[in-house]
Design a protein around this motif. Structure first.
Motif, PDB file in Angstrom:
ATOM      1  N   GLN A  60      -7.662 -19.326 -14.003  1.00 37.59           N
ATOM      2  CA  GLN A  60      -7.575 -19.751 -12.616  1.00 37.59           C
ATOM      3  C   GLN A  60      -8.047 -18.695 -11.613  1.00 37.59           C
ATOM      4  O   GLN A  60      -8.314 -19.030 -10.467  1.00 37.59           O
ATOM      5  CB  GLN A  60      -6.141 -20.202 -12.314  1.00 37.59           C
ATOM      6  N   HIS A 117      -1.896 -19.929 -22.089  1.00 42.78           N
ATOM      7  CA  HIS A 117      -1.713 -20.847 -20.959  1.00 42.78           C
ATOM      8  C   HIS A 117      -2.839 -21.888 -21.028  1.00 42.78           C
ATOM      9  O   HIS A 117      -3.800 -21.831 -20.268  1.00 42.78           O
ATOM     10  CB  HIS A 117      -1.751 -20.058 -19.645  1.00 42.78           C
ATOM     11  N   ASP A 156       2.875 -20.726 -21.684  1.00 42.45           N
ATOM     12  CA  ASP A 156       3.233 -21.321 -20.402  1.00 42.45           C
ATOM     13  C   ASP A 156       3.065 -22.831 -20.514  1.00 42.45           C
ATOM     14  O   ASP A 156       1.982 -23.320 -20.866  1.00 42.45           O
ATOM     15  CB  ASP A 156       2.287 -20.769 -19.322  1.00 42.45           C
ATOM     16  N   GLU A 157       4.107 -23.557 -20.242  1.00 44.43           N
ATOM     17  CA  GLU A 157       4.069 -25.016 -20.119  1.00 44.43           C
ATOM     18  C   GLU A 157       3.368 -25.728 -21.280  1.00 44.43           C
ATOM     19  O   GLU A 157       2.353 -26.409 -21.089  1.00 44.43           O
ATOM     20  CB  GLU A 157       3.384 -25.415 -18.810  1.00 44.43           C
ATOM     21  N   TYR A 187       8.972 -26.533  -9.718  1.00 45.74           N
ATOM     22  CA  TYR A 187       8.324 -27.018  -8.499  1.00 45.74           C
ATOM     23  C   TYR A 187       9.121 -28.187  -7.921  1.00 45.74           C
ATOM     24  O   TYR A 187       9.250 -28.341  -6.726  1.00 45.74           O
ATOM     25  CB  TYR A 187       6.906 -27.526  -8.796  1.00 45.74           C
ATOM     26  N   TRP A 194       3.991 -34.088  -4.384  1.00 53.36           N
ATOM     27  CA  TRP A 194       4.993 -33.442  -5.247  1.00 53.36           C
ATOM     28  C   TRP A 194       6.300 -33.426  -4.467  1.00 53.36           C
ATOM     29  O   TRP A 194       6.325 -32.995  -3.299  1.00 53.36           O
ATOM     30  CB  TRP A 194       4.568 -32.004  -5.599  1.00 53.36           C
ATOM     31  N   GLU A 204       7.159 -19.713 -12.179  1.00 57.14           N
ATOM     32  CA  GLU A 204       6.265 -20.352 -11.202  1.00 57.14           C
ATOM     33  C   GLU A 204       7.119 -21.135 -10.215  1.00 57.14           C
ATOM     34  O   GLU A 204       8.056 -21.838 -10.612  1.00 57.14           O
ATOM     35  CB  GLU A 204       5.295 -21.337 -11.866  1.00 57.14           C
ATOM     36  N   TRP A 234       4.413 -18.557  -7.493  1.00 60.72           N
ATOM     37  CA  TRP A 234       3.060 -19.015  -7.794  1.00 60.72           C
ATOM     38  C   TRP A 234       2.348 -19.183  -6.471  1.00 60.72           C
ATOM     39  O   TRP A 234       2.736 -20.037  -5.681  1.00 60.72           O
ATOM     40  CB  TRP A 234       3.130 -20.339  -8.564  1.00 60.72           C
ATOM     41  N   SER A 246      -7.005 -24.585  -8.894  1.00 58.99           N
ATOM     42  CA  SER A 246      -5.838 -25.379  -9.295  1.00 58.99           C
ATOM     43  C   SER A 246      -6.295 -26.581 -10.117  1.00 58.99           C
ATOM     44  O   SER A 246      -7.246 -27.261  -9.724  1.00 58.99           O
ATOM     45  CB  SER A 246      -5.115 -25.846  -8.020  1.00 58.99           C
ATOM     46  N   PRO A 247      -5.622 -26.848 -11.253  1.00 61.08           N
ATOM     47  CA  PRO A 247      -6.064 -27.978 -12.077  1.00 61.08           C
ATOM     48  C   PRO A 247      -6.064 -29.305 -11.311  1.00 61.08           C
ATOM     49  O   PRO A 247      -6.906 -30.146 -11.535  1.00 61.08           O
ATOM     50  CB  PRO A 247      -5.051 -28.018 -13.223  1.00 61.08           C
ATOM     51  N   SER A 248      -5.141 -29.491 -10.394  1.00 63.23           N
ATOM     52  CA  SER A 248      -5.114 -30.787  -9.700  1.00 63.23           C
ATOM     53  C   SER A 248      -5.818 -30.762  -8.350  1.00 63.23           C
ATOM     54  O   SER A 248      -6.073 -31.809  -7.780  1.00 63.23           O
ATOM     55  CB  SER A 248      -3.673 -31.268  -9.511  1.00 63.23           C
ATOM     56  N   LYS A 307      -6.752 -26.570  -2.923  1.00 68.82           N
ATOM     57  CA  LYS A 307      -5.285 -26.596  -2.942  1.00 68.82           C
ATOM     58  C   LYS A 307      -4.814 -25.143  -3.032  1.00 68.82           C
ATOM     59  O   LYS A 307      -4.813 -24.544  -4.107  1.00 68.82           O
ATOM     60  CB  LYS A 307      -4.796 -27.413  -4.144  1.00 68.82           C
ATOM     61  N   TYR A 327      -2.462 -21.840  -2.967  1.00 67.28           N
ATOM     62  CA  TYR A 327      -1.104 -21.456  -3.359  1.00 67.28           C
ATOM     63  C   TYR A 327      -0.769 -20.008  -2.998  1.00 67.28           C
ATOM     64  O   TYR A 327       0.387 -19.611  -3.035  1.00 67.28           O
ATOM     65  CB  TYR A 327      -0.938 -21.572  -4.879  1.00 67.28           C
TER      66      TYR A 327
HETATM   67  C1  BG6 Z   1       1.667 -25.314 -13.404  1.00 69.53           C
HETATM   68  C2  BG6 Z   1       0.554 -24.605 -14.118  1.00 69.53           C
HETATM   69  O1  BG6 Z   1       1.981 -26.457 -14.090  1.00 69.53           O
HETATM   70  O2  BG6 Z   1       1.375 -25.823 -12.154  1.00 69.53           O
HETATM   71  C3  BG6 Z   1      -0.421 -23.884 -13.198  1.00 69.53           C
HETATM   72  O3  BG6 Z   1       1.083 -23.705 -15.050  1.00 69.53           O
HETATM   73  C4  BG6 Z   1      -0.763 -24.759 -12.022  1.00 69.53           C
HETATM   74  O4  BG6 Z   1      -1.528 -23.502 -13.939  1.00 69.53           O
HETATM   75  C5  BG6 Z   1       0.533 -25.078 -11.292  1.00 69.53           C
HETATM   76  O5  BG6 Z   1      -1.681 -24.163 -11.140  1.00 69.53           O
HETATM   77  C6  BG6 Z   1       0.348 -25.934 -10.063  1.00 69.53           C
HETATM   78  O6  BG6 Z   1      -0.361 -27.075 -10.420  1.00 69.53           O
HETATM   79  P1  BG6 Z   1      -1.646 -27.481  -9.617  1.00 69.53           P
HETATM   80  O7  BG6 Z   1      -2.308 -28.548 -10.376  1.00 69.53           O
HETATM   81  O8  BG6 Z   1      -1.151 -27.913  -8.287  1.00 69.53           O
HETATM   82  O9  BG6 Z   1      -2.475 -26.234  -9.518  1.00 69.53           O
END
Ligand code: BG6
Length: 501
Positions: free
Chosen positions: A18, A126, A170-171, A309, A353, A379, A425, A432-434, A439, A441
């Motif tokens: 990332q 991860h 991680d996760e 989260y 979220w 996180e 985080w 960010s994956p989503s 997005k 952080y």
């Molecule tokens: C966690 C992941 O699930 O959520 C991170 O470990 C990720 O890699 C984080 O960035 C927030 O998710 P997103 O999709 O909003 O970046």
């Protein structure tokens, strides 16, 4: 509420794919995430929350900027940095020989942290599998186990002296659900059998890493009393109707699949019933080997990393037949024994979220009572469209979010939960994956529009600095948002060495 202890770990977290970039530098080869982002490249219109899948080949260029980033972290006042190390940088091919250049990179990055009083907190895995290993079967194959042993062994030997806290992964939950039941993440297999196999091998690999960890302690590569943990993103379940027996039972089922399945193997040495039922139903007995189960029992991990989260509002599937207007489409899960729902009139982020900080302390008690292991938030953060003005981001909304959550950590500690740290985080803006790069952080902004990828301060960085200095959080009404944006502006002027690089 009690103040945090002086040795409490105040850290930030992030992860190699990332922010690191340098994806073909220093002898590295591609991973499943490189392939996924290249194959699925997609940039939605500006301002949209639709998923952005962008290039990660440079990202925030931590690969070249790690020294600057360590200096900025020092300015922030943190004493920890949780970071997943990139497997394909360490083992770029299947020769079994580690890449010295990759190891040197992490050793130098660790030294730059330590010289600034920051403890590196490495995470071995991860979601990012080297492509050569993915092509041999990846996490849903037995080849994963010995490859992971090699990774753990090499990293513990080379970097063990720099830290006393490690995490195996991680996760595993997000990765297996999104990458094996769905094609949201690589490897995108959409195959229930592969899903259960991946869970099995990831669990056993955690125990294998612990075997190697203990050996590394005996060999003095790692200091005695060091901790090896597992990180998990449990969403504490909240019944849709707290008085409805079916919704309450659905929460119990949710916990079996979302909590027990991912933490019991490595913390209690056993798999829950839902695992054994699936193995039987799908005829997967041949993957289970007696010796694996022994390794699991004999190598329990020491610490829980918890990514909090949001909780999950859980309903019995009967709710799908009721005329309810949801905020977001409900999501079901294999077995159809519970549904995750998104009722209207709750607080949500722009990416829908849930925001419910109180479930952090409620959930912390559940984890502490069930597993009796120290906890660390690994996180917790807010994804948002930040706006840079006068060189800084005045992210009051992020201060509000983080402060509400950190107070819950403080509350849980006051009530007796053994929290050893909080890692927000993230350190800086990331892929960010989503949400891709839109997005945001970070406590620290990254100028993704400019090839220099310069860093810039946000108010939240100075809020965090203040919390760490005073070892306490304050109620929202006492937060002086203006002061923190002024601090960011002042720093912009006085620390040109940091912000003009
Ligand atoms: C966690 C992941 O699930 O959520 C991170 O470990 C990720 O890699 C984080 O960035 C927030 O998710 P997103 O999709 O909003 O970046």
């Amino acid at each position: 509420m009690k103040k945090f202890k002086k040795d409490f770990i105040f850290s930030t977290s992030t992860c190699s794919y990332q922010i690191e970039g340098g994806r073909l530098e220093g002898g590295r080869t591609h991973s499943n995430w490189d392939k996924f982002t290249i194959d699925n490249f997609h940039i939605p219109p500006e301002g949209s929350t639709e998923r952005e899948i962008n290039s990660i080949s440079v990202a925030a260029n931590y690969y070249e900027k790690y020294q600057l980033d360590a200096d900025i972290m020092k300015e922030m006042g943190v004493n920890g940095f949780a970071y997943n190390l990139d497997w394909a940088r360490i083992f770029p091919n299947d020769s079994g020989i580690a890449n010295e250049e990759g190891l040197d990179f992490y050793e130098n990055a660790f030294k730059s942290l330590i010289n600034n009083g920051i403890k590196p907190i490495p995470i071995l895995y991860h979601w990012d599998t080297p492509l050569w290993l993915e092509e041999k079967g990846g996490t849903s194959s037995r080849v994963f186990l010995e490859a992971f042993r090699d990774l753990a062994k090499v990293l513990f030997k080379r970097l063990g002296k720099y830290t006393d806290i490690w995490f195996v992964s991680d996760e595993n939950s997000s990765y297996t659900v999104q990458g094996y039941l769905d094609d949201y993440c690589p490897p995108g297999k959409k195959d229930e059998k592969e899903f259960w196999k991946a869970i099995y091998y990831l669990s056993i690999s955690g125990a294998i890493a612990k075997e190697e960890f203990d050996k590394a302690i005996k060999l003095n590569y790692i200091q005695e009393n060091s901790l090896l943990g597992i990180d998990h993103d449990w969403n504490p379940p909240v019944p849709y109707d707290k008085d409805d027996k079916d919704d309450i039972e659905a929460c119990e089922k949710f916990n079996e699949y979302n909590l027990d399945l991912f933490l019991d193997p490595n913390l209690l040495g056993t798999f829950p019933d839902c695992f054994w039922n699936a193995i039987k139903k799908l005829d997967l007995d041949e993957i289970i080997i007696e010796n694996d189960i022994e390794i699991l029992k004999n190598n329990k991990l020491d610490l829980i990393g918890w990514n909090y989260y949001r909780p999950a509002i859980i309903a019995h599937p009967k709710r799908l037949n009721e005329q309810i207007q949801w905020q977001n489409k409900p999501s079901t899960f294999i077995g159809n024994e519970f549904v995750i729902v998104f009722p209207k009139n709750y607080r949500y982020t722009k990416w829908n979220w849930l925001i419910m900080p109180e479930h952090l302390s409620i959930g912390a008690h559940v984890l502490w009572n069930k597993y009796d292991k120290p906890l660390m938030i690994l996180e917790n953060g807010l994804g948002y469209f930040d706006k840079k003005e006068d060189g800084i981001v005045a992210d009051d909304y992020r201060i509000e979010y983080l402060s509400e959550h950190l107070r819950e950590v403080q509350k849980a500690i006051s009530e007796g939960v053994n929290f050893i740290g909080y890692s927000a985080w993230t350190y800086c803006d990331i892929f960010s994956p989503s949400g891709g790069y839109r997005k945001k952080y970070g406590f620290v902004g990254v100028d993704f529009e400019n090839s220099n990828l310069g860093r810039y301060p946000k108010s939240s960085m100075y809020w965090y600095k203040d919390v760490i200095k005073n070892l306490t959080t304050t109620n929202l009404e006492h937060i002086d948002y203006k002061k923190f944006s002024n601090d960011a502006k002042l720093s912009l002027k006085s620390r040109k060495d940091l912000w003009n690089k």
